[in-house]
Design a protein around this motif. Structure first.
Motif, short mmCIF file in Angstrom:
data_model
loop_
_atom_site.label_atom_id
_atom_site.label_comp_id
_atom_site.label_asym_id
_atom_site.label_seq_id
_atom_site.Cartn_x
_atom_site.Cartn_y
_atom_site.Cartn_z
N SER A 178 1.08 -1.13 -0.31
CA SER A 178 -0.15 0.53 -0.19
C SER A 178 1.12 1.36 0.22
O SER A 178 0.67 2.55 -0.84
CB SER A 178 -1.04 -0.21 1.20
N ASP A 179 1.60 0.92 0.66
CA ASP A 179 3.09 2.33 0.67
C ASP A 179 3.18 2.42 -0.87
O ASP A 179 3.83 3.63 -1.06
CB ASP A 179 3.66 2.16 1.92
N SER A 180 3.80 1.17 -1.09
CA SER A 180 4.63 1.52 -2.93
C SER A 180 3.65 1.76 -3.64
O SER A 180 4.36 2.29 -4.16
CB SER A 180 5.25 0.42 -2.63
N ARG A 181 2.02 1.59 -3.47
CA ARG A 181 1.60 2.56 -4.68
C ARG A 181 1.90 4.41 -4.62
O ARG A 181 1.61 4.49 -5.91
CB ARG A 181 0.56 1.49 -4.22
N LEU A 182 1.98 4.64 -3.15
CA LEU A 182 1.71 6.07 -2.96
C LEU A 182 3.50 6.77 -3.73
O LEU A 182 3.06 7.31 -4.28
CB LEU A 182 1.65 6.77 -1.73
N GLY A 240 5.38 4.58 -5.34
CA GLY A 240 6.25 4.78 -7.11
C GLY A 240 5.56 5.76 -7.70
O GLY A 240 6.22 5.83 -8.22
N SER A 241 4.20 6.38 -7.34
CA SER A 241 3.71 6.90 -8.28
C SER A 241 3.76 7.95 -8.17
O SER A 241 4.30 9.04 -9.42
CB SER A 241 2.06 6.98 -7.76
N ILE A 242 4.19 8.90 -7.62
CA ILE A 242 5.70 10.19 -6.90
C ILE A 242 6.67 9.78 -7.80
O ILE A 242 7.52 10.35 -8.10
CB ILE A 242 5.89 10.24 -5.31
N LEU A 243 7.27 8.70 -7.27
CA LEU A 243 8.46 8.04 -8.00
C LEU A 243 8.73 8.72 -9.92
O LEU A 243 9.35 9.03 -10.28
CB LEU A 243 9.99 6.76 -7.69
#
Ligand SMILES: C[S@@+](CC[C@H](N)C(=O)[O-])C[C@H]1O[C@@H](n2cnc3c(N)ncnc32)[C@H](O)[C@@H]1O
Length: 206
Positions: free
Chosen positions: A111-115, A117-120
């Motif tokens: 769940s943290d990676s989705r946020l 990831g989208s910023i990265l």
């Protein structure tokens, strides 16, 4: 997710970090309470010389099922300055012992990676588009690498994680592969190494 301008994304990340800090804030005090209830300070004091983790675990009546958590408890107490580190040897490998906890943990990280990831993808587009390959070390079930692989179809992405985490995982994206292993043994070669939420688990020597 519409992240708006750069400033908004940074504010969102700061807000997320602020929330994480609040969520985990109670852990230090609850760990100290737990250590006192278990009598760890007295046990340590009576032992005179430094104790190994096994000696400590054997010094109080705790079942085998709970024994692995003494390692995590001591890590927190050392980190928060209540104890001085003696070498501890038990690592995240034990996360595999409890499948339900393991799945819960992986979903939380995903769940943290989705946020992130989208910023990265949005803010590091120029760098990512120049790479041929990327390895996400300790990449869990591959959420971050999947987001990146979907956004950059020419980029070959590898997720390296412990065998019990990646065994049986099948990538939806043909440019994504899972590799089971330990980063202390070998890291697949790639143009870029990504490590998210990894370094806090290890001390400088490790
Ligand atoms: C806190 S999680 C972070 C997962 C992912 N990077 C993320 O941000 O969602 C730490 C990860 O490191 C993995 N790990 C622990 N020891 C490892 C090792 N020796 N080699 C590779 N991965 C390891 C764990 O299995 C776990 O998936």
């Amino acid at each position: 997710m519409d992240l708006g301008r750069n400033g908004d994304a940074n504010k969102l990340l700061q807000a997320q970090a602020h929330i994480w800090n609040h969520i985990f804030n109670f852990i230090n005090s609850i760990s100290l309470k737990c250590a006192i209830q278990l009598g760890i300070p007295d046990i340590n004091h009576k032992h005179v010389k430094p104790m190994s983790l096994d000696e400590l675990t054997n010094a109080f009546p705790i079942g085998n099922a709970k024994a692995p958590f003494v390692y995590h408890l001591m890590r927190i107490l050392i980190h928060s300055g209540f104890f001085i580190e003696a070498k501890v040897t038990q690592h995240d490998e034990e996360e595999g012992q409890d499948l339900r906890l393991n799945n819960f943990f992986n979903e939380g990280m995903a769940s943290d990676s989705r946020l992130v990831g989208s910023i990265l993808i949005r803010d590091c587009k120029d760098v990512l588009s120049m790479l041929n390959s990327l390895v996400d070390v300790g990449g869990g079930t591959g959420t971050l690498a999947t987001e990146i692989a979907d956004a950059f179809p020419d980029l070959n992405c590898i997720v390296l994680d412990l065998p019990h985490v990646v065994d049986g995982l099948v990538a939806n994206n043909k440019s994504l592969a899972f590799v089971g292993g330990s980063m202390f043994v070998a890291i697949p070669p790639a143009d870029d190494v990504t490590m998210k939420w990894i370094l806090h688990d290890w001390n400088d020597e490790e």
